[in-house]
Each structure stands twice: as C-alpha cells, then as structure tokens.
Write a protein that holds these residues in place. Structure first.
Motif, PDB file in Angstrom:
ATOM      1  N   GLY B   5       1.074  -1.339   0.192  1.00  0.00           N
ATOM      2  CA  GLY B   5       0.081   0.147  -0.081  1.00  0.00           C
ATOM      3  C   GLY B   5       0.832   1.571   0.296  1.00  0.00           C
ATOM      4  N   LYS B   6       2.381   0.696   0.595  1.00  0.00           N
ATOM      5  CA  LYS B   6       3.023   1.911   0.917  1.00  0.00           C
ATOM      6  C   LYS B   6       3.511   2.834  -0.796  1.00  0.00           C
ATOM      7  CE  LYS B   6       3.985   2.141   5.822  1.00  0.00           C
ATOM      8  NZ  LYS B   6       5.488   2.251   6.659  1.00  0.00           N
ATOM      9  N   ILE B   9       1.099   4.589  -3.106  1.00  0.00           N
ATOM     10  CA  ILE B   9       1.593   5.500  -2.520  1.00  0.00           C
ATOM     11  C   ILE B   9       3.121   6.769  -2.990  1.00  0.00           C
ATOM     12  CG2 ILE B   9       1.954   8.050  -0.652  1.00  0.00           C
ATOM     13  CD1 ILE B   9      -0.532   6.188   0.416  1.00  0.00           C
ATOM     14  N   TYR B  13       4.235   9.813  -5.582  1.00  0.00           N
ATOM     15  CA  TYR B  13       4.900  10.808  -5.470  1.00  0.00           C
ATOM     16  C   TYR B  13       6.741  11.008  -5.884  1.00  0.00           C
ATOM     17  CZ  TYR B  13       0.935  12.295  -2.406  1.00  0.00           C
ATOM     18  OH  TYR B  13      -0.140  12.628  -1.784  1.00  0.00           O
ATOM     19  N   GLU B 196       2.729  11.872   3.325  1.00  0.00           N
ATOM     20  CA  GLU B 196       2.312  10.725   4.424  1.00  0.00           C
ATOM     21  C   GLU B 196       3.094   9.497   4.963  1.00  0.00           C
ATOM     22  OE1 GLU B 196      -0.409  11.526   6.491  1.00  0.00           O
ATOM     23  OE2 GLU B 196      -0.952  13.732   5.405  1.00  0.00           O
ATOM     24  N   TYR B 197       3.832   9.100   3.914  1.00  0.00           N
ATOM     25  CA  TYR B 197       4.269   7.830   4.163  1.00  0.00           C
ATOM     26  C   TYR B 197       6.318   8.444   3.406  1.00  0.00           C
ATOM     27  CZ  TYR B 197      -0.160   6.126   5.104  1.00  0.00           C
ATOM     28  OH  TYR B 197      -1.035   5.448   5.937  1.00  0.00           O
TER      29      TYR B 197
END
Lengths: 352, 360
Positions: B5-6, B9, B13, B196-197
């Motif tokens: 999931g990370k 993301i 980015y 966020e991560y």
C-alpha cells in the motif's frame, strides 16, 4: 413500429427506467458491463432507513425487466455515432445497435479511500471501508479484526472523500451519514458488547425516518457520536488503530485506540459515466458528474438532444431518489420520442 | 501493515532530482548543532559521487526560522530568497540544493507563490533590483540535500563498507526515520514519497540494509516547532512533543533514529538527556537511549568514514553502542581530538542518570 431506446447501465436507475419505458411500449436494450443486473445494490445487505434487505428491492426491480427488455451483458461500448435522429452504438465485440434515444444510467463509484492517505486504507490491516463492512455482512461471517479477534471498539469515520476540498470533492454524497448510522446499529446488533464511535462533521439526517434511526442508534444501541473530523490514523504494534480527532463539542483534541476503523466513503462519478459522457460529447458539472440541462427543471436532460440521464450519473442519490429519478427519466425519454418539444419551455433567469 | 500500500503511494510522489551541478546553500543552525553533517555531505558528493557541487560564501540565512516564527514578513523573506537565487545565477548554477528543510520548504512555498501570483514575483524582482542591483533566474531544479542522497543511495550502497545490520544477530537494524515538517507537509508532491508516508529516508534505510519502523507518532513534530522552542515559556511543549514520540517508538525497540532536518536531530538527541534527568527514563532497548543521526552522518558511516571525522562526538546520546552493533571500528581515545590530533578537552560528565544510561 415502436422506437428503440438504449439504456447504458443495468443498475437501479437503468433497471427501473427500462421497466417503465418497456411498459410504455418501447423496445429497450440495456447495455450492462457486468455479468448481471443490479449494480451496487448487489453489494448492500440491508438498506437504510428500514433495514430491509437489498435483495428485496432488487427482486422488485427485476420484476420490471419484461420480455420487452433486451440485455447485453459484458457490454463494452467503443463508439456512439449519431446520424440525424438515430444513434448507432458500436460494441467492442463488433455488434452495432440503433437507437432513437440513449439513456445514460452509468452511476457512481465509491471514493477510493486510499486517496485519504492519512487514514491508512490499503496500508493498515484494520482500516476498512463501508462497502467492505457490507461485504462482511453479506458473507454472513462475523465482524473480526485482521487477526481474527472480536473487535472491542469500532470507529466509523463520516465524510471520507465527501465535503473535502483536499480530496477534490466539495459536495455531500447524501448517503454516508445514514449509512454510518445503519452500520453502527448493525454492528451493535451483532456485537452488543462492542463500543461503536461515529466521528462526524454534521449528521445530515434529511430523509424521512433518518432522524428516527439516528435517535435509535443513540438511545437503544448506545452508539457514541463525536463531532470532529479525523486528522489521521496510525497503526499500533498490535495492529489496533490510533485515531486523532478534535472533539469540537468538548473543544478538546481526542486520541483513541480502536480495533477496527470503518471509512464511510462517498460517491464519485463512475469510470463508465466519465467514458460515456466523453464519447457523447456531453458537458460535466463542476463535480465531474454529467451536467443536467437545468438542475431544477431538466435534471434528466443532457446538453445533447436525444441523450438523457437517470440516477447517480448526475449526482449522488439514495436508492429511493434513484428509483424516482429513473421513472422521471423514462417519462422524459418517452415525451421526446413522441415529439414533445422538451426544450420549448425555458427558464427566465434573473426574474425580479 | 501492508508495505505494498505504501509503495502505491510512493509511486504517486516521484520528484525530479537533478543529476549534477548543484548550488548548495547551508543551514543557519546545523553547523552549531551537528557540525560534521554538511561537510560530510559535500565530501560524499564530491569524492564518492564525483558531482559538481558549489557553495558561495555570500549566501545568507533564508530567513525561514524568522518567517515561521512570525518575526520576518513574507515580502522580506521573498526578497532575501531572491538574493540567494541571484547569487546562484551569478555563480553559473541552476539547481538549488538547500541543506535545511525549512529553507527547502520556504523556497518551495515562494516558488509556488510566484507561480500562482506572477505579479508578486515581479514586485520582488523590483525590490531586489532596487536594494542590491541584482537579477536572478528561477532555479531549474530544487532538491533538498536528502533528495540527492536518496537519488544516489544505490551508488552509495555499492561503495559502502558497512550495512545497517546488527553484526551480532545478522538482523537488520530497526531504524526510525523522522522527516522534517517543512519537507513535504506543505507541498506533498515536492517530497519523495509525499507527506504521509515519506520515502526519502526510508529508501536510504532499506537500501543500506536497515528496517524502517512505522510507529503511531511517526508524523508528529520533533519538538522544535520554532515557536514551541524559541519562545522560552513554550519549551514545555517542545519537550512534551519529543517525549510523545519517544513513548510511541519505544515499544518497537529502535536501534537508531535518522533525520533530514537541522532541528530534529538536535531536539530528539538533546531532549533525551533532559527527559532522563527529569523523569529518569530512557527509550532505547537494553535500558539505553536511542542514538540520533543526520542522514549525511549515516551515509558517511556506511561509507566507512571515521566517526570522529563526521562529528559524532558532539552528540548528546553516545553513538558508540550503535557503532559497535554495526561493527564500525573507531578509536575511543581520539573521540575528543581535533583534526590536528590534539585534545579538545572532554565534556564534563554529570553524576546523574545520564552517565548510567550512556548519555554523554
């Protein structure tokens, strides 16, 4: 010779508008991308505010699909041409269909909760969405954490992807508040010892009986409602979820650990709505749903003659409102096909 | 926790980081806090990665601390930053690399402001011209120094002498990554991995053999927060912030903390001492405090630089236990020697909890 109507989408709006158009004697063909009719209704076990089973409504809708309605499943529309008053719809399998009117009922999708990165959906094991919870209800399995434990405390987060400029959706999705109340009660029905917390901005209980359901959740089931938008959630080493939120009624920041966090996701236009709208050269409103010719008086009429809309492809709606809108769309399509000049009546703007 | 999931993301980015020819601007405070970090960065860029990186002694503070403390007005901050750009332009460089996270955040904010309000840029150009006679080009690429080390993390790994692996157990070291607030929280798309991560430090840790710890207060401020610390009456908030993080990470038994901001290592390092004095508590495994590093120091360590050359003797929390875990060789006798080999004098070790807990 009766006229042909193509209805794109076989969910609630597509089914009900087809039933009424067929009842009025038109040849109706539903183009459905999936292998069965029903759309999102197939995924909801029970419906607010009555807690009636979704399949009861689906059964009702199915009864309207008579022999006058043809259905093409797994339909993938490649192109739609218009020549004079006739539409030619080309499918990817080589089939072409002619129609005198096209009714779009391509609906919505739920907001992709991964876009609210700070809530951790898709990353933290015990963060799920309202459709995920509904899937658990439908499966008949118990509500459990990722590690198989009975959750002692569950949080529900309202307005995930709705009324949220950061998420790009400024509008209210209309159904999530009451869905949260319904699901909170269902959790308590199944797990009476589990604490349930709803984190909300406003409780928009506008529908008939919604307020009663909200009251029932508090008085009968002891569901806690905390006014405050979640700022973030994080995962503890044991997989439980820490939520941070401001309790705006108490005026205090709040940090709480829950075993399961349910994100009440809003509506966004479906991929099909975007694709078909673009194929037909239609206008979209500022929220990316298909734009109605007039929001008050022409809600089923598009920016192009002979093309109409029904249901949630124009805005979020409840099931009851979708069914009403579908019948309204059927009447609008029929009037058009019978030669009634829909656009004859005009709105006078800036009347003093 | 699902790492996939990370990764999804992180894909969203990705930022462009220039390949070479950087104009480096130093931090106001780092040379006092951790004086070896910037020198180590320049050494790695020039000697290991063979990059052209230039700094000009005429550059000044960017005023970021003053701006975020409500002392320096925005117009003043923008004009000072315009002067930095002018010196970069005069030096023949186009890619700006700040050492400081707050400078990076301020430059990003100003460039974004000018993008949306071109008339503001014109006004600032006018002010700069009037005040100094200077003109400038907008940087072609703006990347923080940690972006550069992230970009070249694989090259560093290839030339590394050590890895972030516990030599006694063979297991990856458990590493807390702490990202400065001004790196991506204001403009997530300007940071590697988003806000966020963030992946900028996590990518280095993974590449160099360590294991990243994701703990609940990962996103929380280190405790600097400018007004929390600069206003003396607010310092209780500062140490409370740091303590909240330590309490949250302690259960994961981190071997070390890596940061990419001037203030964060300072506060995460020094407040551990203060908390141990006040509360009698430390947060690392085995009753020890947690060593705190800048990313440049960690890059230097894996490349085999002498710990005392990169400034580890000025850390409040002793770094030797971590050096021993990795298997880095060092001479304890030379810890407080200057570069000419002469003793600088040892700090006075208080007779307190700190000594017992391995704090300097």
């Amino acid at each position: 010779m009766s006229k042909n109507v193509i209805v794109i989408g076989g969910g609630i709006a597509g089914m009900e508008s087809s039933a009424y158009l067929a009842a009025m004697g038109y040849n109706v063909t539903i183009l459905e991308k999936e292998g069965k009719l029903g759309g999102h209704l197939l995924k909801w076990e029970r419906l607010f505010p009555t807690k009636r089973h979704g399949k009861e409504v689906l059964e009702f809708l199915s009864q309207g699909i008579s022999e006058h309605v043809s259905i093409i499943y797994h339909a993938d529309i490649e192109n739609i041409e218009r020549k004079d008053q006739v539409f030619n719809v080309h499918l990817s399998k080589g089939t072409s269909l002619k129609a005198d009117a096209v009714l779009i009922a391509t609906g919505y999708e739920t907001f992709d909760a991964r876009k609210k990165e700070e809530y951790g959906y898709g990353i933290y094991d015990n963060v799920i969405t309202s459709p995920d919870l509904e899937e658990i209800f439908l499966s008949g399995k118990g509500i459990r954490t990722a590690s198989g434990k009975v959750p002692q405390r569950i949080g529900l987060v309202h307005c995930v992807g709705s009324r949220d400029e950061k998420a790009g959706n400024i509008y209210c999705s209309k159904v999530c508040c009451v869905t949260g109340v319904k699901q909170a009660i269902e959790i308590k029905e199944k797990l009476s010892q589990t604490e349930v917390y709803c984190f909300y901005m406003d409780m928009r209980m506008y529908g008939f009986h919604f307020e009663e359901l909200y009251k029932e959740a508090q008085e009968k089931w002891g569901v806690y409602f905390i006014r405050g938008r979640l700022s973030e959630s994080c995962e503890n080493a044991d997989g439980t979820i820490v939520v941070k939120v401001e309790d705006t009624l108490a005026g205090k920041p709040l940090k709480m650990t829950v075993d399961l966090l349910v994100l009440l996701v809003g509506f966004v236009p479906s991929e099909g709505t975007r694709k078909i709208g673009e194929l037909l050269g239609l206008s979209f409103n500022s929220n990316r749903f298909i734009k109605s010719a007039d929001e008050h008086t022409m809600s089923n009429v598009s920016s192009e003659p002979g093309i109409f809309m029904a249901g949630t492809c124009t805005s979020p709606r409840t099931i009851a409102n979708t069914i009403m809108d579908a019948r309204s769309a059927a009447a609008t399509v029929a009037s058009y096909l019978e030669g009634y000049n829909i656009e004859k009546r005009t709105i006078h703007r800036n009347l003093k | 926790m699902k790492n996939e999931g990370k990764k999804l993301i992180w894909k969203e980015y990705q930022k462009e980081i220039a390949d070479n020819k950087y104009y480096y601007v130093r931090s106001c405070v780092r040379q006092n806090f951790f004086p070896g970090a910037e020198t180590t960065f320049l050494r790695i860029m020039r000697e290991v990665l063979e990059k052209d990186i230039y700094e000009n002694p005429s550059h000044t503070t960017c005023t970021g601390i003053g701006y975020h403390s409500d002392i320096v007005p925005l117009d003043t901050a923008m004009t000072v930053v315009a002067r930095q750009f002018a010196i970069m332009t005069e030096s023949g460089y186009e890619n700006l690399t700040p050492s400081c996270i707050t400078s990076f955040g301020l430059y990003t904010e100003i460039l974004d402001t000018w993008h949306h309000f071109p008339e503001v840029e014109q006004k600032i150009r006018g002010l700069l011209k009037k005040a100094t006679g200077r003109e400038f080009q907008i940087p072609k690429n703006l990347s923080h120094a940690s972006d550069l080390i992230f970009k070249f993390r694989k090259e560093i790994a290839q030339k590394a002498k050590y890895t972030l692996i516990n030599k006694n157990t063979g297991k990856p070291l458990k590493v807390v990554d702490h990202i400065g607030c001004h790196y991506a929280k204001m403009f997530p798309h300007k940071g590697v991995g988003g806000a966020e991560y963030p992946y900028v430090l996590a990518g280095m840790i993974e590449e160099w053999g360590g294991e990243v710890i994701d703990y609940p207060e990962r996103r929380h401020c280190c405790g600097f927060g400018f007004r929390q610390y600069l206003v003396q009456a607010n310092r209780g908030f500062s140490i409370a912030c740091s303590q909240k993080k330590f309490e949250s990470m302690a259960g994961y038994e981190p071997d070390m903390i890596i940061t990419n901001c001037p203030g964060c290592p300072m506060f995460l390092d020094r407040w551990q001492y203060a908390i141990s004095e006040m509360e009698g508590k430390v947060y690392g495994p085995d009753g020890k405090p947690i060593p705190v590093f800048t990313f440049e120091e960690v890059a230097g360590l894996v490349l085999g630089y002498d710990p005392w050359d990169i400034g580890l003797q000025v850390h409040q929390v002793n770094t030797e236990p971590l050096l021993d875990k990795i298997g880095i060789t060092y001479d304890p006798e030379k810890k407080y020697n200057n570069k000419f080999g002469k003793s600088m004098g040892k700090p006075v070790i208080p007779e307190s909890l700190c000594e017992a807990h391995g704090i300097l």
